[in-house]
Design an enzyme around this catalytic site. Sequence first.
Site, PDB file in Angstrom:
ATOM      1  CB  THR A   1       2.036 -13.872 -29.782  1.00  0.00           C
ATOM      2  OG1 THR A   1       2.113 -15.034 -28.935  1.00  0.00           O
ATOM      3  CG2 THR A   1       2.107 -14.357 -31.221  1.00  0.00           C
TER       4      THR A   1
ATOM      5  CD  GLU B   1       2.351 -20.034 -28.363  1.00  0.00           C
ATOM      6  OE1 GLU B   1       2.661 -20.886 -29.207  1.00  0.00           O
ATOM      7  OE2 GLU B   1       2.281 -20.279 -27.149  1.00  0.00           O
TER       8      GLU B   1
ATOM      9  CE1 TYR C   1      -2.834 -15.889 -31.604  1.00  0.00           C
ATOM     10  CE2 TYR C   1      -0.857 -16.831 -30.616  1.00  0.00           C
ATOM     11  CZ  TYR C   1      -1.752 -15.787 -30.739  1.00  0.00           C
ATOM     12  OH  TYR C   1      -1.578 -14.635 -30.017  1.00  0.00           O
TER      13      TYR C   1
ATOM     14  CE  LYS D   1      -1.891 -12.531 -32.731  1.00  0.00           C
ATOM     15  NZ  LYS D   1      -2.249 -11.128 -32.463  1.00  0.00           N
TER      16      LYS D   1
END
Length: 324
Positions: A107, A109, A131, A135
């Site tokens: 991601t 992110e 999150y 990840k």
Amino acid sequence: QVHGIVRRSSSFNTGRIEHLYKNPQAHIEGNMKLHYGDLTDSTCLVKIINEVKPSEIYNLGAQSHVKISFDLAEYTADVDGVGTLRLLDAIKTCGLINSVKFYQASTSELFGKVQEIPQKETTPFYPRSPYGVAKLYAYWIVVNFREAYNLFAVNGILFNHESPRRGANFVTRKISRSVAKIHLGQLDCFSLGNLDAKRDWGHARDYVEAMWLMLQTDEPEDFVIATGEVHSVREFVEKSFKHIGKTIVWEGKNENEVGRCKETGKIHVTVNHKYYRPTEVDFLQGDCTKARQKLNWKPRVTFDELVREMVDADVELMRNNPNA
């Protein structure tokens, strides 16, 4: 043939894949077979992978809501981080290291507090949420299995990908649903968080093609998938309203800011601090040069087309089922 893992729930949680059933009303399967399972349960993962013996595995399972990951930090780490390890371990346990190709949904992110603009495969990571951190573990454990066991495993570092099937509590879908309801007279006003957060938004359809292309190459490599274009939440709101013939004019500052309809004078958008994140990611912009060159991939759907498609789909949905 496609096999999927579905979590057991007391109500049907297959709304987004209903159209793939042979008989959507009766949940009768055709070329898609679903198995009960969970990324927190390694036994079931081994059992399913051993039974199916897949040639490709796409790990798209995650607690994927950034804001909610602050409230469900441990669960997010278990599913998004350790869950990926459980899948990789299951491949190894089943003796499929040499026959499986594994795709990990990484991601944008990961870049969080961005260290360079735009972000590419070599940009240092700086995640800003549980999150993103979970990840990050998943990203590196994939790299580790690739290097340690010669597994064909890749990370697709995908920037935000949207569609009419996006979950209802993600900002893009929240906007398109609310605008559709306002258009149909079912709603007057809705609240958002940071209007100035900027994202590189693409269409999920384009991005899924990129996932598939990554597994069709000769050598496993990680790729950034993005449009290279940046738009703010504010802009997404304006374009969505414009599609239904309303012009939004902004008034006030920060938490007191509102979006008013120029034509009617009605306030349709307010700002609520509860939607802000403890640590914000202000700006994400991807550079997918590597994917363009090596995968011959490029995004086809424009930002404007994406917004229109989402609003149109939600107008249709709310017209037929106002409680959806």
